[in-house]
Motif scaffolding. Sequence first.
Motif, PDB file in Angstrom:
ATOM      1  N   THR A 313       0.659  -1.120  -0.073  1.00 50.51           N
ATOM      2  CA  THR A 313       0.092   0.099  -0.105  1.00 50.51           C
ATOM      3  C   THR A 313       0.955   1.107   0.103  1.00 50.51           C
ATOM      4  O   THR A 313       0.707   2.027  -0.888  1.00 50.51           O
ATOM      5  N   ILE A 314       1.879   1.061   0.878  1.00 52.83           N
ATOM      6  CA  ILE A 314       2.681   2.515   0.865  1.00 52.83           C
ATOM      7  C   ILE A 314       3.575   2.580  -0.641  1.00 52.83           C
ATOM      8  O   ILE A 314       3.760   3.697  -0.753  1.00 52.83           O
ATOM      9  N   ARG A 317       1.351   4.096  -3.118  1.00 45.53           N
ATOM     10  CA  ARG A 317       0.924   5.692  -2.832  1.00 45.53           C
ATOM     11  C   ARG A 317       2.164   6.731  -3.242  1.00 45.53           C
ATOM     12  O   ARG A 317       2.048   7.758  -3.372  1.00 45.53           O
ATOM     13  N   ASN A 318       3.447   6.051  -3.520  1.00 45.27           N
ATOM     14  CA  ASN A 318       4.644   6.488  -3.786  1.00 45.27           C
ATOM     15  C   ASN A 318       5.124   6.323  -5.111  1.00 45.27           C
ATOM     16  O   ASN A 318       6.454   6.938  -5.215  1.00 45.27           O
TER      17      ASN A 318
END
Length: 499
Positions: A313-314, A317-318
């Motif tokens: 998930t991280i 988002r990046n």
Amino acid sequence: MSDTPTLRRPLIIAAIMAAMAMIAIEATIVSTAMPQIAAQLGDLHLYSWVFSSFLLTQTAMTVAFGKLADLYGRRPILLLGIAIFLVGSVLCGLAWSMPSLIAFRLIQGVGAGAIQPVAITVVGDLYSVEERGKVQGWLASIWGISSVIGPLAGGLIIQHASWAWVFWINVPIGLAAGLGFVAFLHEDVAHRTRKVDALGATLFAIAVAALMVALTEVGNSTFAAVAALVVALVAGTGFFVQERIADDPMMDLKLWARRSIATANAATLLSGMTIIGLTTFLPMYVQGVLGQSPLVAGFTLTAMVFGWPIGATIAARNFKRFGLRPILLFGATLLPFGAAVFLFLRAGYPPQVAAAGSVVIGFGMGFLSNAAIVIVQSAVGWNERGAATSSNIFARNLGSTLGATALGAVFNLSLASGGAGGRAVDFDSIQKLLEGTGGTITDAGTQAALAHSLHLTFWAMFIVSALTLVAALFVPVATPAAKSAPEDAPAEALPIVEA
């Protein structure tokens, strides 16, 4: 299925989540229980086959069932997959020996090979690209929840009931999923003429199975190992010839020839080997060497599976902020850092040390696997994106299959050669040690031999994780090969965030 009523779609997704939960929970619940199962059934040298047999048939059948779903519809294939998986689960609980358990795990793997790809395809049929992000989050949460429930359920079952319930627990979940598909998943199938590369799938399964036998028999029977290796080479050669001439091949070799896809899939394959090594042998170390209960051993593994979806998930988002390749390299770098923790494990260490290494590897896999899928998708046009995504999932499953066998061979060879003391270790002694985990260790020599063999296995896992980073360094900067699909194009089922 584009006209499926909005009110019915959540019910179909609930059935999909139940079906996929069966597969997700298998990783941690079986790993937690396997030391005790092996202690009761015997044939400890076949330990890793319980994992690799499941992965073998799952990998070999994934593409075939995906194509069958195009021919006959999603619901019949999903129901068939659930039925096969449940039959395999019931038989696993009735296993009377390690070979019988391995045979029944093969059946389970066939069912999993139908459930996972077709379930993801149904999501693509039901939801547009804009809606699918939220649904993918729901599906990804299954792995995080299963990472907590699996070890807890496995530990409680081993301590308070028969280990057979580790497999029989799937029956009510599978029946609920099947009833959900029957009641809510209605299709108007437009039949398409498409050949299924059954010969390719068969040759692939034979080649991988023979290679697994060759690795397993190293140190036991030279003749059997060489014979199996010859079969693997012949079947492997036949597989590549078949894939070159087949009208609709199981594996598109031209797709794999592209640098972005080949390097990203290579890193994915090696990461799969790393993960299966941790999943297979960490519970045995925590129970047999650290003297902890199955429940504690399961939760040291949970740290990895729980960190995976969080890392994914991280990463998602990046992507725009840092780029795909840096995210991939960051994840690949975390793998050897996490694997290095297990090189320093010793008897008497607290299980939290093992959990720390697991969580680092889990985060690394979240970053690496998510970036690798998007890189592979970016290397092709819209009309090839489904096949490219399948190639990445296939690479990870194949890595898990080969990793379970190769690392299992390292473990078996170390025990057979005498471990740290130079004296061959009796597998019966290892079984008695595993039966007594959580209590008083009476055979310090056997414990030391087990610790030494697992330590060498962790070294092999660390080397594979380092090779993952090397492969990731060769991945080029991802550049989109084509513009996005037109607005009226069908939604493609792409598991962008996967654990």
